[in-house]
Design an enzyme around this catalytic site. Structure first.
Site, PDB file in Angstrom:
ATOM      1  N   HIS A   1      -0.568  -4.375   4.520  1.00  0.00           N
ATOM      2  CA  HIS A   1      -1.653  -4.116   5.474  1.00  0.00           C
ATOM      3  C   HIS A   1      -1.787  -2.633   5.807  1.00  0.00           C
ATOM      4  CE1 HIS A   1      -2.755  -8.269   6.605  1.00  0.00           C
ATOM      5  NE2 HIS A   1      -1.518  -8.533   6.232  1.00  0.00           N
TER       6      HIS A   1
ATOM      7  N   CYS B   1      -4.275  -8.205   1.203  1.00  0.00           N
ATOM      8  CA  CYS B   1      -3.526  -9.437   1.447  1.00  0.00           C
ATOM      9  C   CYS B   1      -4.159 -10.631   0.720  1.00  0.00           C
ATOM     10  CB  CYS B   1      -3.404  -9.679   2.953  1.00  0.00           C
ATOM     11  SG  CYS B   1      -2.120 -10.877   3.397  1.00  0.00           S
TER      12      CYS B   1
ATOM     13  N   GLU C   1      -4.195  -1.308   7.355  1.00  0.00           N
ATOM     14  CA  GLU C   1      -4.823  -1.162   8.677  1.00  0.00           C
ATOM     15  C   GLU C   1      -3.789  -1.279   9.800  1.00  0.00           C
ATOM     16  OE1 GLU C   1      -4.355  -5.533   8.496  1.00  0.00           O
ATOM     17  OE2 GLU C   1      -4.769  -3.949   7.051  1.00  0.00           O
TER      18      GLU C   1
END
Length: 364
Positions: A335, A250, A337
């Site tokens: 993202h 990001c 994660e």
């Protein structure tokens, strides 16, 4: 129940019901299209300075638990929803959304036509606004401040003050320096469960404090205009000279792009949600991703002798990731994660670990 309002910079006024903290707050009004994950949204530092509108009509139905925070507090400037569930039902629930917003001093607004607001932001672009409770009406000075509002010093505000060490799960195989530009807890969780001891370091940590002391470097997500972070970009230019394995997510992706003299631009209304299609050009495969950003790397500005665009957004063609030429360095705009979102791209953490193993000559 008290009334609450959202006044946009163009003069549009939305009237609804007050939830959460009573008061007044200025921010950039944005929207998130996720059907769930409001707790993670509220605690994501990337939302610093923003009034977040949830497009899914019912929010708060599973309450707030004490395990799914993505940072130490809520960073949003305001929270808007069509309807807030007052009586959540979930075995993990500890407090209601309303109770959490009050505790975090987040001004909330419910009962407005969020579809109308979202369509307006999509058509005209994100715009500033002031969200306020009945009795806290903005005066002319506040309205002027709202119209002139710009998210500034975002990374400086959200980053940690000193190093924080998270031990690996089981045997420690690698030591990772995770630069905190507004890090989400799940990044370190993903690394720790892969045998990494993770040291979260402040955003302005010098390269000499990292090179030779860690096996790899993670650059986290975060808020604000990437081009504002001149000192951080200068540090990354030096860090790139070390040939350490680097993985940027990001804002980390955007900052690393700036460090190779590429450019970034502000998007009309950003990508915020959990269903954004991204194509891996090499694998000819599409992933559904979780995203939260208002800026993007300009693909044409990337020097093909230094890096190449590896991932692209199938909705608008924007850059979703870079792979550096001849170096163990790669970045993604989305993202991996997750939390909230699909887990399709968590394999990228394994790719990062593979790069570390190769850089160490195959050592485990």
């Amino acid at each position: 129940m008290k009334k609450a309002y959202l006044l946009l910079a163009d003069g549009t006024l939305f009237e609804g019901t007050a939830v959460g903290y009573e008061g007044q707050s200025i921010g950039e009004v944005v929207f998130n299209t996720g059907m769930a994950g409001y707790q993670e949204v509220l605690t994501d530092p990337s939302y610093f300075g923003q009034v977040v509108t949830m497009t899914y009509p019912l929010v708060g139905n599973y309450g707030i638990n004490f395990d799914d925070y993505e940072s130490r507090k809520s960073w949003v400037s305001g929270f808007i929803m069509r309807e807030m569930c007052e009586y959540p039902s979930n075995w993990r629930c500890k407090v209601t959304l309303d109770e959490y917003l009050k505790a975090q001093k987040v001004v909330g607004l419910a009962g407005i036509d969020t579809r109308r607001l979202t369509r307006k932001l999509r058509g005209e672009g994100v715009m500033n606004g002031v969200i306020y409770t009945e009795g806290f009406e903005p005066d002319e000075q506040t309205i002027a401040e709202m119209k002139a509002y710009v998210v500034k010093d975002a990374v400086k505000t959200v980053t940690c003050a000193e190093n924080i060490v998270y031990p690996a799960e089981g045997e420690t195989k690698y030591r990772i320096a995770l630069f905190d530009y507004g890090v989400k807890y799940n990044i370190e969780r993903e690394l720790c469960k892969r045998g990494c001891e993770v040291t979260v370091v402040p955003a302005y940590t010098k390269p000499e404090d990292v090179v030779g002391k860690y096996d790899g470097v993670m650059l986290s997500n975060g808020p604000g205009d990437p081009a504002e972070n001149v000192e951080i970009v200068a540090n990354l230019k030096e860090l790139l000279k070390s040939d350490m394995p680097i993985f940027g997510i990001c804002l980390g992706h955007q900052l690393l792009a700036l460090a190779i003299d590429a450019q970034t631009t502000k998007l009309k209304y950003g990508h915020r949600g959990v269903n954004h299609p991204v194509k891996d050009i090499d694998a000819d495969r599409t992933y559904i991703t979780s995203q939260n950003h208002g800026y993007a790397v300009v693909g044409e500005s990337v020097d093909p002798k230094i890096a190449r665009v590896r991932y692209v957004n199938l909705n608008d063609g924007t850059v979703e990731g870079l792979e550096h030429i001849g170096r163990p360095v790669f970045t993604v705009q989305y993202h991996p994660e997750v939390c909230p979102g699909p887990m399709d791209t968590s394999y990228l953490f394994d790719k990062f670990i593979e790069n570390i193993e190769k850089s160490k000559g195959g050592a485990q």
